[in-house]
Design an enzyme around this catalytic site. Sequence first.
Site, short mmCIF file in Angstrom:
data_model
loop_
_atom_site.label_atom_id
_atom_site.label_comp_id
_atom_site.label_asym_id
_atom_site.label_seq_id
_atom_site.Cartn_x
_atom_site.Cartn_y
_atom_site.Cartn_z
N GLY A 213 35.49 43.55 46.79
CA GLY A 213 36.26 44.70 46.33
C GLY A 213 35.38 45.78 45.74
N SER A 214 35.87 46.42 44.70
CA SER A 214 35.19 47.60 44.17
C SER A 214 33.89 47.31 43.44
CB SER A 214 36.14 48.36 43.23
OG SER A 214 37.22 48.92 43.96
N THR A 215 33.58 46.05 43.16
CA THR A 215 32.27 45.77 42.57
C THR A 215 31.16 46.17 43.54
OG1 THR A 215 32.30 43.47 43.36
CG2 THR A 215 33.13 43.89 41.13
N LYS A 217 30.95 48.81 45.13
CA LYS A 217 30.68 50.24 45.00
C LYS A 217 29.34 50.51 44.31
CE LYS A 217 35.58 51.47 45.09
NZ LYS A 217 36.78 51.87 44.33
#
Length: 484
Positions: A213-215, A217
């Site tokens: 997920g957004s980790t 990014k």
Amino acid sequence: MNKTIRRASVFALLLVFALLVRATWVQFYDGQALADDNDNRRNAIETYSSPLGNIIVAGDAITGSARTKDSDLKYKRTYTNGELYAAVTGYASQAYAPTQLEGIYADLLNGTDSRLTNVMDTVTNQRAEPGNVVTTIDPAVQKAAYNALGDTKGAAVAIDPTTGKILAVVSTPSYDPSSLTDANTAGTAWKKLTKDSDKPLTNRALRQPVAPGSTFKLVVAAAALEDGLYSSVDEKTDSPDPYTLPGTTTVLKNENTSAPCENATIRTALQYSCNNVFAKMASDLGQDKLRAMAEKFGFNNKTQDVPVRAYESVYPSDMDKSSTALTGIGQFDVTATPLQMAMVSAAIANGGKLVSPHMVSTITDSGGDVLKNYDDEADTTEIVSSSTAEQLQSAMQTVVEKGTGTNARIDGVTVGGKTGTAQHGENNSETPYAWFTSYGKSDSTGKEVAVAVLVEQSDAARSEVSGNGLAAPVAKAMMQAALK
């Protein structure tokens, strides 16, 4: 002697000769293979004829050996706080092949490692006294992670960024390795554990990569800064909101529809976890540059040993532009273990340099003499420049101070982090994974730690699943324990 007797005699001699050849072959060529065969009970009898060496945490043995009754296997393995340390030790069983550290160092722990043998052992043909495995695990951090994860299905890893020492490896739900040690009872326990839908035998911290997920990014931001796509985390990006995936009519939404994500800076985009910014950034960079950066952090490494072999975290290949854009938010076919995401935060915290993670400090003989020192052999690799690392540290601190990671704040500690909520299942039908990866640095001592937490399944309602709500409190407990 008549012809019939002579022929019978020759035939008998040939049979005797064949038997001698076969016996010689078995003794000198097949003997070792037969001796090493897993079904040869003599091996188990020899292994468990005396106590095994121990696995050590903070100076204390978390393993032991107990005398058995009414068995030709004189000893069996025992564990102290077995469920707490199962993801570290694995198990040594009279019935099944050993796993984790028990498996990797089986020869050391049972005394057959050649490094343990002295002259007298060679003369008497006796098995040497077993050695010990000294781990890097910090019991306080291990307990903090285990207790904070509680009844959830998840995992957590903590690393000292400056040394690469792994301070905690936790996977929940766990199991008690003691249930598998006795050959008379191991079968029943094995059936129960393998049929459990929660898969307690799976080491989720090291061996179950899932969508980060957004980790992820953080990796995309690192690539953009290193490539020069953007010169600073405070430079405005070219990021329309809403953002339509290239070559499609699919509009990528942001979780917070009121967040200032249009053309947001990297700092703001991390603070609000803006999907449009990082999807567009991934598309602009292209899959090759993103893969190169991901691989520098450790993705696509099929031989990640700590020394337990961690499963490969993957950044995919051969994608179209829309799929590449989705990798920018840690979706599509991107996968990562908690170990991998802890490595990302560790490298950023350590000025852009990753010290190879390891959870064994030394192995020793029975007298404590060091046979191998893994701390001295840890490699350091520059992943990003110190300038990029400093900018990412600053942006991650903003996430914790006033963004999506406020539940990780700690008084007297500088904390930087990144939340993640990863969709999965057909049409995203399954409960999302909740992620949090971070680093903490004590303002008074300068001591540091990097962590990653995955909550795969909890009792929380789907609408309440978030990295900040479920995973950040676990990370906070771990950082507090590490930095005391």
